[in-house]
Design a protein around this motif. Structure first.
Motif, PDB file in Angstrom:
ATOM      1  N   ILE A 438       0.930  -1.239   0.149  1.00  0.00           N
ATOM      2  CA  ILE A 438       0.046   0.051  -0.012  1.00  0.00           C
ATOM      3  C   ILE A 438       0.925   1.175  -0.047  1.00  0.00           C
ATOM      4  N   ASN A 439       0.412   2.210  -1.024  1.00  0.00           N
ATOM      5  CA  ASN A 439       1.413   3.596  -0.829  1.00  0.00           C
ATOM      6  C   ASN A 439       0.299   4.498  -1.192  1.00  0.00           C
ATOM      7  N   THR A 440       0.763   5.943  -0.800  1.00  0.00           N
ATOM      8  CA  THR A 440      -0.477   7.015  -0.782  1.00  0.00           C
ATOM      9  C   THR A 440       0.343   8.067  -1.375  1.00  0.00           C
ATOM     10  N   GLY A 441      -0.276   8.803  -2.269  1.00  0.00           N
ATOM     11  CA  GLY A 441       0.209   9.769  -2.960  1.00  0.00           C
ATOM     12  C   GLY A 441      -0.696  10.371  -4.127  1.00  0.00           C
ATOM     13  N   LYS A 442      -0.062  11.546  -4.724  1.00  0.00           N
ATOM     14  CA  LYS A 442      -0.879  11.917  -6.009  1.00  0.00           C
ATOM     15  C   LYS A 442      -0.839  10.986  -7.252  1.00  0.00           C
ATOM     16  N   LEU A 443      -1.648  11.030  -7.950  1.00  0.00           N
ATOM     17  CA  LEU A 443      -1.809  10.108  -9.088  1.00  0.00           C
ATOM     18  C   LEU A 443      -2.783  10.502 -10.046  1.00  0.00           C
ATOM     19  N   MET A 444      -2.384  10.325 -11.429  1.00  0.00           N
ATOM     20  CA  MET A 444      -3.419  10.788 -12.530  1.00  0.00           C
ATOM     21  C   MET A 444      -4.374   9.623 -12.803  1.00  0.00           C
ATOM     22  N   LEU A 445      -5.666   9.970 -12.683  1.00  0.00           N
ATOM     23  CA  LEU A 445      -6.620   9.008 -13.183  1.00  0.00           C
ATOM     24  C   LEU A 445      -7.475   9.378 -14.387  1.00  0.00           C
ATOM     25  N   GLY A 446      -7.448   8.635 -15.294  1.00  0.00           N
ATOM     26  CA  GLY A 446      -8.064   8.814 -16.537  1.00  0.00           C
ATOM     27  C   GLY A 446      -8.169   7.887 -17.435  1.00  0.00           C
ATOM     28  N   THR A 447      -8.540   7.999 -18.731  1.00  0.00           N
ATOM     29  CA  THR A 447      -8.573   7.023 -19.935  1.00  0.00           C
ATOM     30  C   THR A 447      -7.497   6.801 -20.963  1.00  0.00           C
ATOM     31  N   VAL A 448      -7.326   5.969 -21.135  1.00  0.00           N
ATOM     32  CA  VAL A 448      -6.136   5.636 -22.166  1.00  0.00           C
ATOM     33  C   VAL A 448      -6.718   4.445 -23.209  1.00  0.00           C
ATOM     34  N   GLY A 449      -6.052   4.612 -24.405  1.00  0.00           N
ATOM     35  CA  GLY A 449      -6.271   3.668 -25.419  1.00  0.00           C
ATOM     36  C   GLY A 449      -6.216   4.161 -26.616  1.00  0.00           C
ATOM     37  N   HIS A 484       6.105   5.123   3.921  1.00  0.00           N
ATOM     38  CA  HIS A 484       6.169   6.010   5.106  1.00  0.00           C
ATOM     39  C   HIS A 484       4.960   7.225   4.636  1.00  0.00           C
ATOM     40  N   TYR A 485       4.855   7.277   3.179  1.00  0.00           N
ATOM     41  CA  TYR A 485       3.820   8.279   2.569  1.00  0.00           C
ATOM     42  C   TYR A 485       2.358   7.893   3.300  1.00  0.00           C
ATOM     43  N   THR A 486       2.183   6.443   3.502  1.00  0.00           N
ATOM     44  CA  THR A 486       0.940   5.654   4.087  1.00  0.00           C
ATOM     45  C   THR A 486       1.006   6.204   5.480  1.00  0.00           C
ATOM     46  N   PHE A 487       2.229   5.780   6.088  1.00  0.00           N
ATOM     47  CA  PHE A 487       2.239   5.689   7.573  1.00  0.00           C
ATOM     48  C   PHE A 487       1.931   7.018   8.094  1.00  0.00           C
ATOM     49  N   VAL A 488       2.507   8.168   7.437  1.00  0.00           N
ATOM     50  CA  VAL A 488       2.368   9.569   8.128  1.00  0.00           C
ATOM     51  C   VAL A 488       0.860  10.034   7.832  1.00  0.00           C
ATOM     52  N   ARG A 489      -0.022   9.485   6.808  1.00  0.00           N
ATOM     53  CA  ARG A 489      -1.494   9.735   6.670  1.00  0.00           C
ATOM     54  C   ARG A 489      -2.456   8.755   7.447  1.00  0.00           C
ATOM     55  N   LEU A 490      -1.839   7.958   8.279  1.00  0.00           N
ATOM     56  CA  LEU A 490      -2.788   7.352   8.988  1.00  0.00           C
ATOM     57  C   LEU A 490      -3.234   8.167  10.311  1.00  0.00           C
ATOM     58  N   ASN A 491      -4.712   8.171  10.439  1.00  0.00           N
ATOM     59  CA  ASN A 491      -5.316   8.907  11.481  1.00  0.00           C
ATOM     60  C   ASN A 491      -5.222   8.273  12.682  1.00  0.00           C
ATOM     61  N   HIS A 492      -5.288   6.900  12.637  1.00  0.00           N
ATOM     62  CA  HIS A 492      -5.500   6.120  14.057  1.00  0.00           C
ATOM     63  C   HIS A 492      -4.229   5.042  14.241  1.00  0.00           C
ATOM     64  N   ILE A 493      -3.281   5.482  14.133  1.00  0.00           N
ATOM     65  CA  ILE A 493      -1.865   4.631  13.990  1.00  0.00           C
ATOM     66  C   ILE A 493      -1.533   3.933  15.062  1.00  0.00           C
ATOM     67  N   ASN A 494      -2.166   4.090  16.288  1.00  0.00           N
ATOM     68  CA  ASN A 494      -1.964   3.344  17.504  1.00  0.00           C
ATOM     69  C   ASN A 494      -2.839   2.108  17.431  1.00  0.00           C
ATOM     70  N   GLU A 495      -3.705   2.122  16.429  1.00  0.00           N
ATOM     71  CA  GLU A 495      -4.781   0.885  16.235  1.00  0.00           C
ATOM     72  C   GLU A 495      -4.049  -0.297  15.667  1.00  0.00           C
ATOM     73  N   TYR A 496      -2.759  -0.205  15.002  1.00  0.00           N
ATOM     74  CA  TYR A 496      -2.482  -1.123  14.210  1.00  0.00           C
ATOM     75  C   TYR A 496      -1.219  -1.649  14.907  1.00  0.00           C
ATOM     76  N   GLY A 497      -0.728  -3.186  14.471  1.00  0.00           N
ATOM     77  CA  GLY A 497       0.546  -3.445  14.793  1.00  0.00           C
ATOM     78  C   GLY A 497       1.713  -2.994  13.505  1.00  0.00           C
ATOM     79  N   ILE A 498       2.479  -2.011  13.874  1.00  0.00           N
ATOM     80  CA  ILE A 498       3.355  -1.582  12.699  1.00  0.00           C
ATOM     81  C   ILE A 498       4.740  -1.632  13.169  1.00  0.00           C
ATOM     82  N   ARG A 499       5.699  -1.953  12.226  1.00  0.00           N
ATOM     83  CA  ARG A 499       6.926  -1.658  12.811  1.00  0.00           C
ATOM     84  C   ARG A 499       7.954  -1.420  11.354  1.00  0.00           C
TER      85      ARG A 499
END
Length: 580
Positions: A438-449, A484-499
């Motif tokens: 899982i990663n979090t960040g800006k992306l382009m969503l659209g149509t190709v073809g 870490h992009y996803t890690f820093v955007r978690l609102n409830h970080i203490n609810e998970y087992g993360i290392r």
């Protein structure tokens, strides 16, 4: 003669302008259109029109407006002009507002914003027709009442009025015989007293005489649902006014037709019922058209649902499109999202043991078990790449992480149904293992073809990193990795087992990315061991990156003493010993 007036009341100038163009296009020069920008202005304008003797045929009012609400406006206008047809056109009406409008303003119909132009045009046209019918019925009833009053006043001393009454009766008879609607009079026990030629024609008879001699019990012989006649009578007795409803009836050939029926009670001087009088219109063609429209709408809905199985409706929403047919090649939008990749471990080895048919059954069975977790946490599947799932989450990084954990839990449940006790037997089916990145960040969503085929997709470094994280799960023998992009955007970080377990360099870029393991879905013993040694492991990782190998080895060995199943600690211990 002045034209009937249609009054539109709305506090949004854009809505009034849209209604103005729709009414002029649909009704042309047959009617006069007036517009008011508030409830108070609408009431004032309606009062001026009524006092000037204008025919106020239809009022179309919004519900939520500054000052007076739409139901209050329609209630006042109904009091001023009871025959006016009232339509509520709004996207914010609550049930109480609609109920008030129906009860106190005789609401003709409630239509939600945004509306379908064809539906709104049809509703306005039908409302005008109803207004004209009620006006005609009121005029005819007025004439009948005038006749009744004249008859009541007739005495021997007023014989000179007989000729005048005769003219009135002949006028009424002419109206009765030549009316475009069917007119009837029915006794309290359900028998025809009188009927005009149009009514006979509607029911398929040559003449009123033939109709009345053939139909001796209106309720039993005409109505498909006899209780509908009882319902009309009950409504008439309760309201003591003209009531209108639609019913299915049999014609002479036994075919079912639709009629619109308006009726009233005629009482004698003592208040006893003399007969029921009313008007009938054949609306069979209209009902058929409505049924066809409903069928078409249902088929269109089913078609849209089928499209959504291939193109998620969330994808259309992000592109600002209402329908798949509105999507054009090259449509795109930039969006911050969390991207989830999930892939089956050693799928090639598994698939080699199955026929092509069994491969598809296996993949679909697996996907049907884990895919619901994505929708459960407000995500949607962007695409399936063989056995791999790519999903997108736009609300929060927590949604993506919870979906990943839930997928692993669902997989554990599914594996229980696949277990076979003896691996040497043909029926043995090994448990499935997957990796999730899982990663979090800006992306382009659209149509190709191209011209002949296009597809919706997402493009960007955030997508590539999520895919790489999924690949790293194989290297470390873990189930779920996040950046870490996803890690820093978690609102409830203490609810998970993360290392923290690594720093990697993104392909094509110089920056390093911190990688975190989420072990909430691990077996209970392994999860407890990782939680207990989390601080010790991360200290060992720090010494490793600082080049303090001896200190790192001691800490990783301590981790493995407490949690021998920790594959990541074993990997780093091996690396450290290889560096000595």
């Amino acid at each position: 003669m002045t034209k009937p007036v249609i009054l539109c009341v709305d506090d949004e100038p854009m809505i009034l302008d849209t209604l103005r163009r729709l009414l002029r296009r649909t009704l042309g020069g047959k009617y006069r259109f007036e517009f008011a920008g508030s409830g108070n202005e609408g009431i004032k304008l309606a009062q001026e029109l009524i006092e000037a003797g204008e025919e106020l045929a239809v009022v179309i009012s919004d519900y939520m407006m500054p000052g007076l609400r739409g139901d209050e406006v329609l209630k006042v206008i109904h009091h001023l002009s009871p025959h006016t047809m009232n339509i509520m056109l709004t996207g914010h009406a609550d049930i109480d507002g609609v109920f008030n409008a129906i009860q106190y303003a005789k609401l003709y119909r409630y239509i939600s914003k945004p509306w379908e132009n064809e539906d709104l045009s049809l509703t306005i046209t039908e409302a005008i027709n109803s207004f004209q019918q009620q006006k005609q019925l009121a005029d005819q009833n007025f004439q009948l009442q005038e006749m009744n009053r004249a008859l009541e006043l007739l005495t021997q001393d007023q014989a000179n009025l007989i000729e005048s009454l005769g003219k009135t009766e002949r006028k009424y008879r002419s109206i009765f015989e030549n009316a475009l609607e069917g007119i009837f009079q029915i006794s309290p026990d359900g028998k025809f007293i009188n009927a005009n030629p149009t009514l006979a024609k509607i029911y398929g008879y040559e003449s009123p005489k033939e109709l009345m001699s053939s139909i001796t019990d209106v309720q039993k012989q005409l109505y498909v649902e006899p209780n509908r006649w009882d319902e009309l009578l009950e409504t008439l007795h309760e309201r003591l006014e003209i009531s209108k409803f639609e019913s299915q009836v049999y014609n002479r050939d036994g075919e079912i037709i639709w009629i619109s029926e308006s009726a009233r009670i005629v009482n004698d001087e003592n208040g006893d019922i003399l007969y029921y009088q009313g008007f009938v219109e054949d609306i069979t063609e209209r009902k058929r058209a409505e049924a066809e429209l409903e069928r078409f709408t249902s088929e269109l809905f089913e078609l849209n649902q089928s499209f959504f199985r291939f193109v998620p409706h969330q994808f259309l929403q992000y592109l600002g499109k209402d329908s798949i047919v509105d999507v054009q090649l090259g449509d795109n939008v930039q969006q911050e999202m969390s991207v989830l990749f999930a892939d089956i471990r050693d799928f090639t080895s598994l698939s080699e043991q199955m026929t092509p048919e069994d491969n598809f059954k296996f993949i679909n069975a697996y996907l049907s078990h884990v895919e619901p977790a994505i929708a459960e946490y407000r995500g949607f599947v962007d695409k399936y790449i063989g056995d791999e799932i790519m999903a997108l989450f736009s609300h929060s990084a927590d949604d993506a992480l919870r979906a990943g954990i839930r997928m692993l839990d669902l997989l554990a449940e599914y594996n229980k149904t696949r277990r076979r006790t003896d691996p040497t037997k043909p029926t043995y089916r090994p448990p499935i293992e997957i990796g999730i990145g899982i990663n979090t960040g800006k992306l382009m969503l659209g149509t190709v073809g191209g011209k002949s085929r296009m597809d919706g997709t997402v493009i960007g470094d955030a997508v590539n990193l999520a895919s790489r994280l999924e690949g790293l799960t194989k290297n470390y023998g873990v189930s779920l990795l996040i950046s870490h992009y996803t890690f820093v955007r978690l609102n409830h970080i203490n609810e998970y087992g993360i290392r923290l377990i690594d720093h990697v360099q993104v392909k094509g870029k110089l920056e390093m990315v911190s990688v975190f393991e989420v072990f909430d879905a691990d077996p209970p013993d392994l999860r407890a061991g990782k939680q207990a040694t989390k601080t010790m492991f991360e200290r060992g990782l720090l010494h490793y990156y600082l080049g303090e190998i001896s200190e790192a080895i001691a800490l990783f060995e301590s981790c493995l003493e407490q949690n021998p199943q920790d594959k990541v600690a074993q990997i780093y211990l091996t690396r450290c010993k290889g560096d000595i």
